[in-house]
Design an enzyme around this catalytic site. Structure first.
Site: not given
Length: 467
Positions: A169, A223, A227, A244, A278, A370
């Site tokens: 996806k 994010s 996650g 990740e 990231c 972040e």
């Protein structure tokens, strides 16, 4: 690529809605993509499960040859893939070419894995004990919008090499290169339904990867918040995950470093891909005795970052992905103490200038959260222990850099900093032949490297009695 176009995905997808793909450098619509709904997702997963029965039986050498042909198809199509990424994600053309090349290289690397998925013979009494590496089945790969091509390849290449089938996806904002990779896979000779691309909403397609019992593993990059939701959902079926997630990496500059080089390269450690990375070194920690001098050297380096048309080979930083994301980044900066900023184009597009902020302390939002944009916080530290303390004072642990002329210090600090990927006197985080992944809330598991395919297998132990 200009004008509107329609990309159609593999057969059996149930397209009932369409979303517009926007060029972030111009704000123009470049494509209309039909979204996969729940029924289409289930149908694709069912086809992938049926295809798995035959794909797992393909001889390792034949599977390797198909992956090499896939890599060659990507290489032949590299310029087209790069053009799509420039138009879809606003990546500079140089970066987009590297990213397409990374998919090619990861496929070539993965092509060496099928014939090296070795088991063991374990000494036992009364017989022979052997182990096998068995593929999992259907793997769902969920790809983010910041690096659509390489992150897709990091998931599907080793999964296919290990004998799994893949449903992928892409992010809603950046589906074009994933769809093209799906076409290239079929053109290269991969059996139908072994690798399928399903554009659509995360709440529909991605969520179904989590809940469908035939999907045996989910690979997610995005994010930390999402996650956690994916990990919790997969726990209901004890489903395997590789995650990740976010990062707030530190770029640690000691007084004995080559300050000129550290300052000249610092912008490219955080402003690459407009900071939508990231691994971005979005906290620069500078030893107090050279703090002022470092800022003096950093300012012209930031002003020198060439921000503009991503299709121009001279451009070093492109736009942010969307107007909404630009507003989010601006919201952080509005509350911060701005030291200096670089330039940005006027006119249409989702532009934001490279920005350096001086926080009041390590608890400021710009230090802890972040931002995922071209914003870096610079703060001082006193000594080695203080640098390590500040670097580790975060929920994240993905990447980072250490600048020093002392090899012993480089090794001590590397061992002490809680991050999965560190560079000394460099900002290089990713090589397809070395492991990649994070500590703490930056993720779970490792991608890339020589053992990447093992993450898509189960170990089966077999004892054979001989007496």
């Amino acid at each position: 690529m200009t004008g509107a176009s329609v990309f159609r995905q593999n057969k059996g997808v149930d397209p009932v809605t369409a979303s517009q793909v926007i060029n972030p450098a111009t704000g123009e619509v470049v494509a209309s993509i039909e979204a996969t709904e729940l029924a289409g997702t289930d149908a694709a997963i069912d086809r992938a499960q049926r295809a798995f029965a035959s794909w797992r039986e393909v001889a390792p050498g034949d599977r390797a040859r198909l992956l090499r042909r896939f890599a060659e198809a990507v290489d032949t199509d590299l310029e087209r893939l790069a053009e799509l990424e420039v138009a879809n994600a606003g990546h500079t053309v140089g970066n987009a070419r590297w990213e397409a090349g990374n998919v090619r290289d990861v496929l070539h690397f993965a092509a060496g894995m099928p014939e090296r998925l070795l088991g063991d013979q374990i000494p036992v009494a009364g017989g022979v004990d052997i182990t096998f590496r068995e593929p999992l089945g259907v793997v769902g790969v969920i790809v983010p919008w910041n690096f659509p091509m390489p992150i897709a390849g990091w998931g599907f290449a080793p999964a296919l090499a290990a004998g799994n089938t893949v449903v992928l996806k892409p992010a809603e904002l950046t589906p074009l290169t994933a769809l093209r990779l799906g076409e290239l896979a079929l053109a290269a000779g991969l059996p139908e339904d072994v690798f399928q691309v399903l554009p659509g909403k995360g709440a529909v397609v991605g969520q179904r990867f989590v809940t469908h019992p035939a999907v045996r593993k989910v690979v997610f990059t995005g994010s930390t918040e999402v996650g956690k939701q994916i990990m919790a959902g997969c726990a209901e079926q004890v489903k395997r995950v590789t995650l990740e997630l976010g990062g707030k990496s530190a770029n640690i500059v000691f007084a004995d470093a080559d300050l000129e080089r550290a300052a000249a390269t610092a912008p490219y450690g955080v402003f690459d891909n407009a900071g939508q990375d990231c691994c971005a070194r979005s906290r620069i920690l500078v030893q107090r005795s050279v703090f002022d001098r470092f800022l003096e050297l950093l300012e012209p380096a930031v002003h020198g970052v060439r921000v503009g048309d991503p299709a121009d080979a001279a451009t070093e930083m492109g736009p942010l992905i969307s107007a909404a994301h630009r507003a989010k980044v601006a919201g952080y900066v509005e509350q911060a103490n701005v030291a200096f900023q670089g330039t940005r184009p006027e006119g249409p597009g989702f532009w934001y200038p490279p920005t350096v902020v001086l926080p009041d302390g390590p608890d400021d939002r710009v230090v802890r959260e972040e931002i995922f944009g071209p914003v870096v916080a610079v703060l001082p530290f006193d000594d080695e222990a203080d640098a390590i303390r500040i670097a580790n004072d975060t929920e994240y642990g993905l990447s980072g850099s250490i600048w020093t002329g002392d090899v012993g210090r480089a090794l001590r600090v590397s061992r002490a900093v809680e991050a999965g990927n560190l560079s000394v006197n460099s900002h290089s985080s990713v090589r397809y032949w070395t492991p990649f992944g994070g500590f703490k809330q930056s993720g779970l598991g490792r991608e890339l490297g020589p053992d990447a395919a093992l993450a898509f297998t189960e170990t089966k132990n077999v004892f054979i009695a001989t007496n």
